[in-house]
Design a protein around this motif. Structure first.
Motif, PDB file in Angstrom:
ATOM      1  N   ILE A  19     -17.786 -59.252  40.758  1.00  0.00           N
ATOM      2  CA  ILE A  19     -17.391 -58.030  41.899  1.00  0.00           C
ATOM      3  C   ILE A  19     -17.265 -56.744  40.963  1.00  0.00           C
ATOM      4  N   ILE A  20     -16.925 -56.985  39.746  1.00  0.00           N
ATOM      5  CA  ILE A  20     -16.909 -55.819  38.758  1.00  0.00           C
ATOM      6  C   ILE A  20     -18.068 -55.357  38.364  1.00  0.00           C
ATOM      7  N   GLY A  22     -21.055 -55.687  40.070  1.00  0.00           N
ATOM      8  CA  GLY A  22     -21.350 -54.947  41.446  1.00  0.00           C
ATOM      9  C   GLY A  22     -20.813 -53.717  41.781  1.00  0.00           C
ATOM     10  N   ALA A  23     -19.483 -53.325  41.340  1.00  0.00           N
ATOM     11  CA  ALA A  23     -18.909 -52.134  41.591  1.00  0.00           C
ATOM     12  C   ALA A  23     -19.284 -51.209  40.379  1.00  0.00           C
ATOM     13  N   TYR A  24     -19.581 -51.729  39.287  1.00  0.00           N
ATOM     14  CA  TYR A  24     -20.069 -51.112  38.267  1.00  0.00           C
ATOM     15  C   TYR A  24     -21.286 -50.362  38.488  1.00  0.00           C
ATOM     16  N   PHE A  26     -22.864 -50.181  41.175  1.00  0.00           N
ATOM     17  CA  PHE A  26     -22.997 -49.195  42.277  1.00  0.00           C
ATOM     18  C   PHE A  26     -22.464 -47.610  41.808  1.00  0.00           C
ATOM     19  N   VAL A  27     -21.436 -47.843  41.141  1.00  0.00           N
ATOM     20  CA  VAL A  27     -20.839 -46.482  40.756  1.00  0.00           C
ATOM     21  C   VAL A  27     -21.943 -45.748  39.674  1.00  0.00           C
ATOM     22  N   LYS A  37     -29.202 -48.834  42.950  1.00  0.00           N
ATOM     23  CA  LYS A  37     -27.839 -48.591  43.550  1.00  0.00           C
ATOM     24  C   LYS A  37     -27.727 -49.619  44.897  1.00  0.00           C
ATOM     25  N   SER A  40     -26.974 -53.329  44.129  1.00  0.00           N
ATOM     26  CA  SER A  40     -25.933 -53.566  43.592  1.00  0.00           C
ATOM     27  C   SER A  40     -25.002 -54.237  44.428  1.00  0.00           C
ATOM     28  N   ALA A  41     -25.398 -54.218  45.590  1.00  0.00           N
ATOM     29  CA  ALA A  41     -24.533 -55.160  46.702  1.00  0.00           C
ATOM     30  C   ALA A  41     -24.773 -56.370  46.572  1.00  0.00           C
ATOM     31  N   PHE A  44     -22.234 -58.056  43.953  1.00  0.00           N
ATOM     32  CA  PHE A  44     -20.996 -57.869  44.723  1.00  0.00           C
ATOM     33  C   PHE A  44     -20.418 -58.779  45.969  1.00  0.00           C
TER      34      PHE A  44
END
Length: 67
Positions: A19-20, A22-24, A26-27, A37, A40-41, A44
């Motif tokens: 989760i971290i 994937g979120a990183y 994406f950001v 981008k 990255s899902a 996640f």
């Protein structure tokens, strides 16, 4: 400790990492994590699956004393 509970804890930790990550990714827009981008899902979603499977496994397994 029960083997299934240990496996559930490992799944939960791997889920948090996914989760971290994937979120990183994406950001950052895919710049710092070697993935794009929208792709990255994938980590996640896999992280979410691992996280909830691990939590469910830890929650549903009863402790048994073998003594």
């Amino acid at each position: 400790m029960n083997m299934k509970r240990t496996f559930g804890a490992v799944l939960t930790i791997l889920g948090i990492i996914g989760i971290i990550w994937g979120a990183y990714a994406f950001v950052m827009g895919g710049d710092g994590a070697m993935i794009g981008k929208f792709t990255s899902a994938v980590p996640f979603l896999i992280g979410l699956i691992f996280f909830f499977a691990g939590i469910n496994l830890v929650k549903t397994i009863k402790d048994s004393d073998s003594r």
